[in-house]
Design an enzyme around this catalytic site. Structure first.
Site, PDB file in Angstrom:
ATOM      1  N   ASP A 258       0.859  -1.183   0.000  1.00  0.00           N
ATOM      2  CA  ASP A 258       0.000   0.000   0.000  1.00  0.00           C
ATOM      3  C   ASP A 258       0.897   1.235   0.000  1.00  0.00           C
ATOM      4  O   ASP A 258       1.633   1.478   0.958  1.00  0.00           O
ATOM      5  CB  ASP A 258      -0.880  -0.015   1.251  1.00  0.00           C
TER       6      ASP A 258
ATOM      7  N   GLU B 268      -0.771  -0.812  -4.571  1.00  0.00           N
ATOM      8  CA  GLU B 268      -1.977  -0.030  -4.242  1.00  0.00           C
ATOM      9  C   GLU B 268      -1.698   1.455  -4.091  1.00  0.00           C
ATOM     10  O   GLU B 268      -0.713   1.858  -3.485  1.00  0.00           O
ATOM     11  CB  GLU B 268      -2.560  -0.579  -2.937  1.00  0.00           C
TER      12      GLU B 268
ATOM     13  N   GLU C   6      -9.404   4.406  -2.726  1.00  0.00           N
ATOM     14  CA  GLU C   6      -9.933   4.687  -1.383  1.00  0.00           C
ATOM     15  C   GLU C   6     -10.135   6.181  -1.158  1.00  0.00           C
ATOM     16  O   GLU C   6     -10.944   6.561  -0.311  1.00  0.00           O
ATOM     17  CB  GLU C   6      -9.050   4.061  -0.295  1.00  0.00           C
TER      18      GLU C   6
ATOM     19  N   ASP D 178     -14.026   3.485  -0.216  1.00  0.00           N
ATOM     20  CA  ASP D 178     -14.315   3.386   1.210  1.00  0.00           C
ATOM     21  C   ASP D 178     -15.787   3.753   1.368  1.00  0.00           C
ATOM     22  O   ASP D 178     -16.195   4.844   0.957  1.00  0.00           O
ATOM     23  CB  ASP D 178     -13.419   4.345   2.012  1.00  0.00           C
TER      24      ASP D 178
ATOM     25  N   HIS E  43     -12.278  -0.366   0.657  1.00  0.00           N
ATOM     26  CA  HIS E  43     -11.255  -0.031   1.651  1.00  0.00           C
ATOM     27  C   HIS E  43     -11.907  -0.077   3.037  1.00  0.00           C
ATOM     28  O   HIS E  43     -12.989   0.494   3.241  1.00  0.00           O
ATOM     29  CB  HIS E  43     -10.729   1.372   1.368  1.00  0.00           C
TER      30      HIS E  43
ATOM     31  N   GLU F 176     -11.373  -6.439   2.821  1.00  0.00           N
ATOM     32  CA  GLU F 176     -10.178  -6.025   3.580  1.00  0.00           C
ATOM     33  C   GLU F 176     -10.478  -6.023   5.078  1.00  0.00           C
ATOM     34  O   GLU F 176     -11.568  -5.639   5.508  1.00  0.00           O
ATOM     35  CB  GLU F 176      -9.764  -4.601   3.179  1.00  0.00           C
TER      36      GLU F 176
HETATM   37  C1  LIG Z   1      -1.736   1.222   5.634  1.00  0.00           C
HETATM   38  C2  LIG Z   1      -2.142   2.416   4.817  1.00  0.00           C
HETATM   39  O1  LIG Z   1      -1.122   3.348   4.802  1.00  0.00           O
HETATM   40  C3  LIG Z   1      -3.418   3.067   5.319  1.00  0.00           C
HETATM   41  O2  LIG Z   1      -3.250   3.468   6.651  1.00  0.00           O
HETATM   42  C4  LIG Z   1      -4.615   2.155   5.201  1.00  0.00           C
HETATM   43  C5  LIG Z   1      -4.950   1.894   3.786  1.00  0.00           C
HETATM   44  O3  LIG Z   1      -4.675   2.646   2.890  1.00  0.00           O
HETATM   45  C6  LIG Z   1      -5.648   0.641   3.443  1.00  0.00           C
HETATM   46  O4  LIG Z   1      -6.083  -0.071   4.349  1.00  0.00           O
HETATM   47  O5  LIG Z   1      -5.784   0.377   2.263  1.00  0.00           O
HETATM   48 MG   LIG Z   2      -4.870   1.676   0.902  1.00  0.00          MG
END
Ligand SMILES: C[C@H](O)[C@H](O)CC(=O)C(=O)O
Ligand SMILES: [Mg+2]
Length: 394
Positions: A214, A240, A268, A291, A318, A338
């Site tokens: 990510d 991602e 997201e 999201d 997301h 997720e």
């Molecule tokens: C881990 C990523 O930086 C963020 O905090 C969460 C994310 O983008 C995701 O779950 O996809």
């Molecule tokens: Mg992400």
């Protein structure tokens, strides 16, 4: 029931984790030198909280029907979102029928176009929309997945996002997505460290477990391409959110550049059917990741998902906890979901929106039975121990 109307809408603010899941204490994996668009400024490189990732807090929207039934939802947005709900959107909600979801959505969106369209305003609209779905489910005594047309599977399968895919594998998840730690400003050495981290994790999890990176909007096209090519030999399943959400052209080029078989995912921080139309029509990605609390809510996600289906793209929302679980259960083009590991060391499963919701289901052995979602509305309650603050009480 069709004649039940909405008596009150109330907007509250909450701090400390929950829907604003980046609002965590020191020492949490989610704030440990993660590459971001701000990483080019050394003073904002170590911690995302240092540049304000957690300034907003959680918005809680409560909607009460004329018979006293209350629906609610949480999303990111905090005090400015509470202002928008109370001072602007309430007029479209109070007095409407509890079944008026489409009309209320349209009025909220059209009336905020001059200052909205994406970001905070759409988070706010999403929060209201989700509270309306929760209310309708509670009034009808049906889970939201039934209101959406019914589940297409009896069980959801999850991948885990966190610092420890090796532990996620032991907990039964189908894959692990790690944050990227070093951005382009950390040069070749950073790139090498990123690839070493992936290689180490691949060694620990073996050849078949899904591993993803990510990149949280932190890269440029050249770096993302080099990372994808280097990561291919370590079996990276997808890259991602490599680029800015505004760079549709960059995503289209990245999709051409990545090694065959590697997927490009994003979305997201995208919103509404019009934003996702750009991603889909420009061929930006293989999986879109709206999201549910940020993209326009469930009313909008149903439209986004139909559009994705017609473009042969998967929809894997997301985060978004119960709001995504009820949706994923109902869509053929959402084959897995997720789960964000919110334990500080990513070493155990805790509810994603902890501590704000009571009754929030979690995957067991990387899976969730549909029966865990068989409660009216989204099937969760607000935790009465959380201190609600109503800044714009009318
Ligand atoms: C881990 C990523 O930086 C963020 O905090 C969460 C994310 O983008 C995701 O779950 O996809
Ligand atoms: Mg992400």
């Amino acid at each position: 029931m069709g004649h039940l109307t909405i008596k009150h809408v109330r907007a509250f603010v909450l701090r400390g984790g929950g829907a604003d899941y980046h609002d965590q204490a020191d020492g949490h994996w989610i704030d440990d030198h993660i590459a971001t668009p701000m990483s080019k400024y050394p003073e904002y490189r170590q911690s995302r909280r240092s540049f304000g990732i957690n300034v907003l807090g959680t918005l809680v929207v409560e909607i009460e029907a004329s018979d006293g039934t209350v629906g609610f939802a949480v999303t990111t947005g905090g005090e400015p979102a509470a202002y928008i709900v109370e001072k602007h959107l309430a007029r479209f909600i109070e007095g409407a029928r509890v079944t008026d979801l489409e009309k209320i959505w349209d009025q909220m969106y059209q009336s905020t176009l001059y200052y909205g369209r994406k970001g905070l305003v759409i988070n706010t609209i999403s929060g209201v929309d989700l509270a309306l779905w929760d209310l309708l489910g509670k009034v009808r005594q049906e889970p939201v997945h039934q209101l959406l047309g019914g589940a297409v599977r009896d069980e959801l399968q999850f991948y885990a996002t966190g610092a420890r895919p090796d532990l996620a594998q032991k907990m039964g998840f189908i894959g692990g997505k790690m944050p990227l730690h070093h951005g382009p400003s950390e040069g070749e050495e950073g790139l090498r460290k990123n690839l070493e981290q992936l290689a180490t994790m691949r060694e620990r999890v073996g050849p078949d477990f899904w591993l993803m990176l990510d990149c949280w909007m932190s890269l440029d096209l050249n770096y993302a391409t080099k990372l994808a090519i280097g990561a291919h030999e370590h079996g990276l399943k997808w890259i991602e959110e490599a680029l800015s959400p505004d760079d549709y052209w960059g995503y289209a080029a990245l999709r051409d550049n990545v090694p065959k078989g590697m997927l490009v995912t994003t979305g997201e921080h995208e919103a509404t059917r019009w934003g996702f139309r750009m991603l889909l029509e420009m061929g930006c990605c293989d999986i879109i990741q709206p999201d549910v609390g940020w993209c326009g809510g469930l009313t909008e996600l149903v439209k986004i998902s139909a559009l994705a289906d017609a473009h042969n793209a998967l929809v894997v929302p997301h985060g978004s906890s119960v709001y995504s679980y009820h949706f994923v259960a109902t869509r053929h083009n959402s084959p897995f979901a997720e789960f964000l590991m919110m334990a500080p060391k990513a070493d155990e499963v805790v509810p994603m929106f902890h501590p704000q919701l009571l009754g929030e289901p979690v995957p067991v052995n990387g899976r969730m039975r549909l029966s865990a979602l068989d409660k009216p509305g989204f099937g969760v309650d607000l935790n009465p121990d959380c201190q609600l603050h109503r800044p714009y009480n009318r």
